[in-house]
Every structure is written in structure tokens, then in C-alpha cells.
Design a protein around this motif. Sequence first.
Motif, PDB file in Angstrom:
ATOM      1  N   THR A   1     -19.022 -14.805  -3.389  1.00  0.00           N
ATOM      2  CA  THR A   1     -19.745 -13.944  -2.448  1.00  0.00           C
ATOM      3  C   THR A   1     -20.261 -12.679  -3.110  1.00  0.00           C
ATOM      4  OG1 THR A   1     -17.753 -12.723  -1.803  1.00  0.00           O
ATOM      5  CG2 THR A   1     -18.244 -14.743  -0.592  1.00  0.00           C
ATOM      6  N   GLY A   2     -19.660 -12.290  -4.210  1.00  0.00           N
ATOM      7  CA  GLY A   2     -20.019 -11.030  -4.842  1.00  0.00           C
ATOM      8  C   GLY A   2     -19.085  -9.899  -4.465  1.00  0.00           C
ATOM      9  N   ALA A   3     -18.236 -10.109  -3.467  1.00  0.00           N
ATOM     10  CA  ALA A   3     -17.253  -9.094  -3.068  1.00  0.00           C
ATOM     11  C   ALA A   3     -16.007  -9.210  -3.947  1.00  0.00           C
ATOM     12  CB  ALA A   3     -16.895  -9.259  -1.597  1.00  0.00           C
ATOM     13  N   ASP A   4     -15.202  -8.182  -3.925  1.00  0.00           N
ATOM     14  CA  ASP A   4     -13.970  -8.169  -4.707  1.00  0.00           C
ATOM     15  C   ASP A   4     -12.988  -9.207  -4.167  1.00  0.00           C
ATOM     16  OD1 ASP A   4     -10.988  -6.686  -4.832  1.00  0.00           O
ATOM     17  OD2 ASP A   4     -12.137  -6.653  -6.699  1.00  0.00           O
ATOM     18  N   ASP A   5     -12.470 -10.053  -5.062  1.00  0.00           N
ATOM     19  CA  ASP A   5     -11.593 -11.149  -4.643  1.00  0.00           C
ATOM     20  C   ASP A   5     -10.331 -10.651  -3.951  1.00  0.00           C
ATOM     21  OD1 ASP A   5     -13.503 -12.633  -5.865  1.00  0.00           O
ATOM     22  OD2 ASP A   5     -12.189 -13.613  -7.318  1.00  0.00           O
ATOM     23  N   SER A   6      -9.682  -9.663  -4.536  1.00  0.00           N
ATOM     24  CA  SER A   6      -8.436  -9.168  -3.951  1.00  0.00           C
ATOM     25  C   SER A   6      -8.683  -8.521  -2.599  1.00  0.00           C
ATOM     26  CB  SER A   6      -7.775  -8.168  -4.907  1.00  0.00           C
ATOM     27  OG  SER A   6      -8.624  -7.056  -5.146  1.00  0.00           O
ATOM     28  N   HIS A   7      -9.833  -7.859  -2.465  1.00  0.00           N
ATOM     29  CA  HIS A   7     -10.186  -7.244  -1.180  1.00  0.00           C
ATOM     30  C   HIS A   7     -10.342  -8.306  -0.097  1.00  0.00           C
ATOM     31  CE1 HIS A   7     -12.214  -4.800   1.810  1.00  0.00           C
ATOM     32  NE2 HIS A   7     -13.297  -5.535   1.714  1.00  0.00           N
ATOM     33  N   LEU A   8     -11.044  -9.390  -0.419  1.00  0.00           N
ATOM     34  CA  LEU A   8     -11.221 -10.475   0.542  1.00  0.00           C
ATOM     35  C   LEU A   8      -9.880 -11.105   0.915  1.00  0.00           C
ATOM     36  CD1 LEU A   8     -14.386 -12.279  -0.897  1.00  0.00           C
ATOM     37  CD2 LEU A   8     -14.256 -10.836   1.137  1.00  0.00           C
ATOM     38  N   ALA A   9      -9.035 -11.304  -0.074  1.00  0.00           N
ATOM     39  CA  ALA A   9      -7.733 -11.929   0.192  1.00  0.00           C
ATOM     40  C   ALA A   9      -6.892 -11.079   1.127  1.00  0.00           C
ATOM     41  CB  ALA A   9      -6.999 -12.171  -1.124  1.00  0.00           C
ATOM     42  N   GLU A  10      -6.904  -9.764   0.936  1.00  0.00           N
ATOM     43  CA  GLU A  10      -6.119  -8.878   1.799  1.00  0.00           C
ATOM     44  C   GLU A  10      -6.630  -8.910   3.238  1.00  0.00           C
ATOM     45  OE1 GLU A  10      -3.442  -7.249   1.280  1.00  0.00           O
ATOM     46  OE2 GLU A  10      -3.193  -7.358  -0.891  1.00  0.00           O
ATOM     47  N   LEU A  11      -7.948  -8.985   3.410  1.00  0.00           N
ATOM     48  CA  LEU A  11      -8.505  -9.040   4.760  1.00  0.00           C
ATOM     49  C   LEU A  11      -8.219 -10.378   5.433  1.00  0.00           C
ATOM     50  CD1 LEU A  11     -11.987  -7.317   4.248  1.00  0.00           C
ATOM     51  CD2 LEU A  11      -9.933  -6.342   5.292  1.00  0.00           C
ATOM     52  N   MET A  12      -8.155 -11.435   4.650  1.00  0.00           N
ATOM     53  CA  MET A  12      -7.916 -12.762   5.210  1.00  0.00           C
ATOM     54  C   MET A  12      -6.453 -12.994   5.554  1.00  0.00           C
ATOM     55  SD  MET A  12     -10.446 -15.029   2.792  1.00  0.00           S
ATOM     56  CE  MET A  12     -10.014 -16.578   3.571  1.00  0.00           C
ATOM     57  N   LEU A  13      -5.541 -12.233   4.934  1.00  0.00           N
ATOM     58  CA  LEU A  13      -4.111 -12.373   5.216  1.00  0.00           C
ATOM     59  C   LEU A  13      -3.609 -11.052   5.790  1.00  0.00           C
ATOM     60  CD1 LEU A  13      -3.159 -14.235   1.925  1.00  0.00           C
ATOM     61  CD2 LEU A  13      -3.311 -15.238   4.217  1.00  0.00           C
ATOM     62  N   PRO A  14      -3.772 -10.838   7.095  1.00  0.00           N
ATOM     63  CA  PRO A  14      -3.448  -9.542   7.704  1.00  0.00           C
ATOM     64  C   PRO A  14      -1.956  -9.254   7.692  1.00  0.00           C
ATOM     65  CG  PRO A  14      -3.942 -11.166   9.398  1.00  0.00           C
ATOM     66  CD  PRO A  14      -4.253 -11.812   8.079  1.00  0.00           C
ATOM     67  N   ASP A  15      -1.636  -7.976   7.876  1.00  0.00           N
ATOM     68  CA  ASP A  15      -0.239  -7.561   7.941  1.00  0.00           C
ATOM     69  C   ASP A  15       0.484  -8.310   9.063  1.00  0.00           C
ATOM     70  OD1 ASP A  15      -0.813  -5.752   5.952  1.00  0.00           O
ATOM     71  OD2 ASP A  15      -1.188  -4.090   7.332  1.00  0.00           O
ATOM     72  N   GLY A  16       1.655  -8.815   8.765  1.00  0.00           N
ATOM     73  CA  GLY A  16       2.460  -9.500   9.776  1.00  0.00           C
ATOM     74  C   GLY A  16       2.034 -10.921  10.061  1.00  0.00           C
ATOM     75  N   ALA A  17       1.119 -11.489   9.236  1.00  0.00           N
ATOM     76  CA  ALA A  17       0.650 -12.861   9.484  1.00  0.00           C
ATOM     77  C   ALA A  17       1.794 -13.857   9.395  1.00  0.00           C
ATOM     78  CB  ALA A  17      -0.451 -13.219   8.490  1.00  0.00           C
ATOM     79  N   HIS A  18       2.779 -13.566   8.529  1.00  0.00           N
ATOM     80  CA  HIS A  18       3.896 -14.494   8.355  1.00  0.00           C
ATOM     81  C   HIS A  18       4.800 -14.556   9.583  1.00  0.00           C
ATOM     82  CE1 HIS A  18       5.469 -10.512   7.343  1.00  0.00           C
ATOM     83  NE2 HIS A  18       6.658 -10.977   7.673  1.00  0.00           N
ATOM     84  N   ALA A  19       4.668 -13.574  10.460  1.00  0.00           N
ATOM     85  CA  ALA A  19       5.554 -13.502  11.625  1.00  0.00           C
ATOM     86  C   ALA A  19       5.029 -14.288  12.818  1.00  0.00           C
ATOM     87  CB  ALA A  19       5.766 -12.043  12.028  1.00  0.00           C
ATOM     88  N   ARG A  20       3.818 -14.813  12.726  1.00  0.00           N
ATOM     89  CA  ARG A  20       3.262 -15.598  13.837  1.00  0.00           C
ATOM     90  C   ARG A  20       2.636 -16.873  13.291  1.00  0.00           C
ATOM     91  NH1 ARG A  20       0.784 -10.660  13.819  1.00  0.00           N
ATOM     92  NH2 ARG A  20       1.915 -10.177  15.732  1.00  0.00           N
ATOM     93  N   GLU A  21       2.540 -17.856  14.148  1.00  0.00           N
ATOM     94  CA  GLU A  21       2.065 -19.172  13.717  1.00  0.00           C
ATOM     95  C   GLU A  21       0.607 -19.136  13.288  1.00  0.00           C
ATOM     96  OE1 GLU A  21       1.440 -23.644  15.599  1.00  0.00           O
ATOM     97  OE2 GLU A  21       2.935 -22.293  16.471  1.00  0.00           O
TER      98      GLU A  21
END
Length: 674
Positions: free
Chosen positions: A44-64
Amino acid sequence: MASSTAAGDGESQQRQQRNVEYILLAEFDIDQGAVLKHQYPRPTGADDSHLAELMLPDGAHARESDWTVFFLNQKPQDEAGRVPDGGPELLHVLNLVRTKHDKEVRRGAIVKAMAVCTRHRFIHIYQAILMLALENYYRVPTVDTLAELFKSVNEMDLSCMPQLTRHETTILRFSDDHNMFEERFVQLEKERSLLGGLVRDSDHLDALHDPSLAELAAPGGDGTAAAAARRGTDASVGLRGPSTRNKDRRFFETEIVYSGVKLPIRVPMTVYPEEIGDFSLIQLLTTFAGSLQAQPGSKTTHPHLESSGQYTHPIILLMNSLLTQKRVIFLGHGKPAGEVANYVLAAVALGSGGGGVLRGFTNRAFPYTNLTNLDTLLSFAGYIAGVTNPAFEEHPEWWDLLCNINTGKITVSPALAQPAGGAKSQADSLRRSLDSVSLSRNRSFSSRDGKPDKWNNLDTEFVQDLMLAIERHYGEVAIRAKVENYVRRFMSLVPLYEYERTGATRLGDPPHAASAGGHAMSPGDKETRDHEIAFYQSRIEGFIGTQAYHNAIADYESAQSHSLIRGIDIAHMVYTLRTSTSLDVNEVEAIYKHLDEHVVSDDQVTELLASLPQSQGGLQPLAYGFYHPSPAIRLYTMRLFEKIERNHAGARYIRSTNFFHQCAFSNLRYAPSC
């Protein structure tokens, strides 16, 4: 070189026609954290780590599962407050994150996220296929799964979806007739059926000239009887045209075929430019429209935000923040990221006037973000962001307004600086709040004479109207229409304020040109306008110079150059006919005469109808001319209705008009004279 250029143009055109530009896949690694695993078909041209952080939000592991929304290619303003032109277009990203518990892996769970990046604003139509595709990726974690998804979503057929103009979109959005513009849909469907028949006939002729296929293609050949029957059936269907019964033309019906599964898709046809996805403005209003609490007397009010001092309603506090481009955060600690994102998308619609009056809010919106994106966030003036991390609340220097979703409380940052000349504006705000104790939700009485104070309650009346409509179970479109009218009314005051202060404005014509046939920057009588300008002075001053303000100038100039009805202000005339009670016969006659002279073509009638939404009475303001004592006015009205009737949408308008108006129209049309 020429062939290379042509190939490049072809690739660019192909990209422009794609439904989805990118498919992204991220996963959580116990050692590396959030990792962007795949980008298909290209980065996409965007920063890979930035995209990954947005795609895996805080607390995602706590909900299905959870949903997030974010945008790519956002551009911060320059020093002049403008967004640079050019560059890649804004892409809307819908992301699904899922957690699958597995005792055999470290930490006992596998977290993956998949996202589609599209230029479409109706991103919610991709929810169902994202759920299937991510489930497939858990079973087959290869890039081929992304390729299959990419192919399926881009094969979704939108060729028969009419490209409605802005005027047509407005008409359909507020129409009582869900079959409005039916003929546009039918025409495209028939053209596709006819084209499909020609392609099949061409294939059949090619087969006849191919010796290896001639035998199979000939009548009586093996399997050709059924094929011929199928061709005959298809052709007859093409001639008859597709069935259009009971179709709601506010949506275009199509499908996505993925892994052998047909997913029905309903694409909304009435989406405004600043409406993204499927959000609830009603939810936003009810969450933050709690009862007012008196603030300490020593509290310093901010003139741009607290336009009515300590009695400013929370919804108006939010509206003022959006219009004056303050930094707004929606905090939902422990809430799903998707829920927080919906509040941001609703706020974008609120500030932009239901999504259809102002532009520029989406470019500075971050429906979901986190601390890793803080530097980017702070580089945008007046961002609108959704977060789940409570650390944001502890840093008021990062925001100007904090909206706590959990408590329904809105807080103005103590670090928010006063604007230049803020002392005078603050004094004006304090004077207004002391002048009236009317800005509570349930009382509106002036402290001067005990009567309702019309001028100091403009905002409260608006909020009360909204909440009453919600209590009466009005739908989303109706609530957004009220917000649209409110912001449109505010925008009509801005050019008048500029002209009175500086003698010039780029948002309208001078007041002396606002005759019956001229353009009016703000409809209504002078006394009403003066009171409203005085009331909204601080908000207007804060609005001037914002990104939305510069966009409004560009939109006004574009509308003036592309408008099909030149020389008159349709909105001003309609407003005058709808609300004014003191017009003399010459003024009324001038309005109807100008309308009759300037509204001639079919496209001009469509532009007129866009100013007469059916949900607000439709042709009612014009129909009053049928009963006017003046024969000239009755004649102009009858001629105008005849032109409206020749328009497809206009004919539907007339059929839905009051029965007595239809009778009056018929009587005047066939009478010897008017």
C-alpha cells in the motif's frame, strides 16, 4: 514509449475501476508483536508496523472478534490551513480481527486480522465476505486465500448501478417513492441483457466457423438442443426486460460469489460524501445528550466551544468543536474498537451536516487509533479520533474535547488556549448565558420579560427537536436531515458575517443582489439574520479558516460554475415561499416568473426538485401558486408544473402531491384561461 504509456494508462484505468484496491493480513506474533503478514496484490505504501497496529486493536485478544475502520492516504493541512491537492485518493479500510483459542499454542490463542481497502464509502457491504475469507485463511494461511478474495470482490458486478448526480441522490434519499429513478435501473439492465445476447450470438458464430466445434454447435448436435433452448430463453428475457417489481431503488442489488457461496449485496444509492459505513447518529446523540450540570462559577469558558456559556448543551459543545476544527477524542475503555469507530463516523456526519453540507472531516478522522499512532495524530489539526486506551484521558494536552462513551460525559481540555481576542468573545458568551437561563433542556424562558427567548435558544431548540424526533422513533435519514438543515442554516450566515465585517466574501453574493431573482447568502428577514449572527458569532469566527471552510469556498465556486440554473437562487426562493408570510403580490409574481423562465430543461427540473425534498413537503411551496388571486401567478405555477410533470422524477412528485393540488393543477391546465 507510446505503447508503454498506453499500457500504463490501461493499468491506471483498471485500478480506478476496482471495487477493492488491497487486501491486508496481519497477525499477532508472541515474539514480534503485531506483524503485517501479507499485502495483496502489492504494498500500500504505508508503514507496515503502523498498519499492523491498527488492524490488531488493544484488547483484541479478550474478545472473539472485533471490527476496526481506518483510512489510508490522509493528508495533513499546510500552514495556510489547506489540504494539498493531488496524490493518491483516500481509501477506506474495513478490518476484521478474530481470536481463536488453542491450548497447544503459546498464550493459548491465535489472533489474525484481515482488511479490505476500497474507495467505496459503503464499506459495510464487505463484512460478510470478510468473515468467510478470514475463516478460510485460518484453515489455509497462504496468500492464495487473499488472491481468491481479491478476485471475488472485484468481480462484483456494479455495471448496472446508475451513477446518480448529487441532485438525483438528494431526491432519492428523501423520496417517499422507493421506485424513484426506476427507469434508470431498467435501462441499464436491458442494455446489459442485450449486450449479453450479442456476446452469446457472437460466440455461437465463432463456433460454427470452427470445424472442431461445428458439429456440437449445429442444430441437433449433441447437447445443442438444450443450449439453443437456453439461448432462446435468455433472449426472451432480454426482450422482456428484468423483473422490477417490489424493488427498493434506494439500494442496488448485486452479489459476490466466493468459494462457491453467493452473498447477496445491497449497495446504498443515497450515500453522501462524508458518510462512511453503517453507523448510528442516533446512538451518538442519545449517548451524550444527558442532563446538564452547572459548572463552577469560576470556570473559564471557551467562546468557540461554549457558545452559551455554562449552559451550552453537550451536543452543541460537540458540534462547536467539530465546526471550529478542535481535536476531539472518543474514549471507550473496555469497549470493542468497532463500537468506538462508529461514534467517530457518526461525529463526522454530525459536523459535516448529515454528511452532505461540508467536506474535510473524513480526511482528519481516525475511527480507531492507539498510542503508537500518536505522532501522526497530533500532526493533524482538529483530528476526530476513537481510542480505547484510558491513557489519553490523562493527557489533556493531546486533545481539546474528550467524549467518554462509558459515562456519556464531555470534557473540555483545561489546556485549550483561548483564541485571539478571546476575552471579548468570552464576555459576549457570558453575557448571553446571564441574559437567559433558557438553555436547559426543559425550559426556555428569558430572564428579561418571562417570554420564550427565541434568539438565545437556537441551539437548545435544535437539540430538543432532535431528541423529540428520536423519542418518536424517527429513522436515521430523518435525523440526519435535521442536522443537514441546521448546518446548512449556519453556513448561510457565514458569508453574511464576512461581508458585514470585511465587505467581501467568497461564499455568496453581496446582500444587495439578493432580490427575488438574485442570490441570497442567508434566507429570511434581516432581523432574524442579525440575531442569529450575533448568537453564532464565536462559532463563525472559529469556523473561518478551517479545512471545511476552504472546502466550502471551493464547493461554492464549483456549484456556481456547474449549476444548470443560472441567475437565480433556487434555495432562497424555495425558503421564501415556504416560510415568508409578508410578501406582496409583486414579490410572489417575480419568484414564479423567474422560476418559469429559468427552469426549462429536464436537468434543470431535477435541480429544482433537489431543493424540494418529498420528506419536507415536496412541491407544496410551489403549489400554493394555484390558489393565488393573481391570474399571472396561477399561469406561471401551471406552466412550471407542466415542465415538472414531463420529468420522470417530477411526475412521481406530482402523483404524490396532495389530491387538492392535483385537482387545482388539472383544472387550471384545461381551463380556457387562468
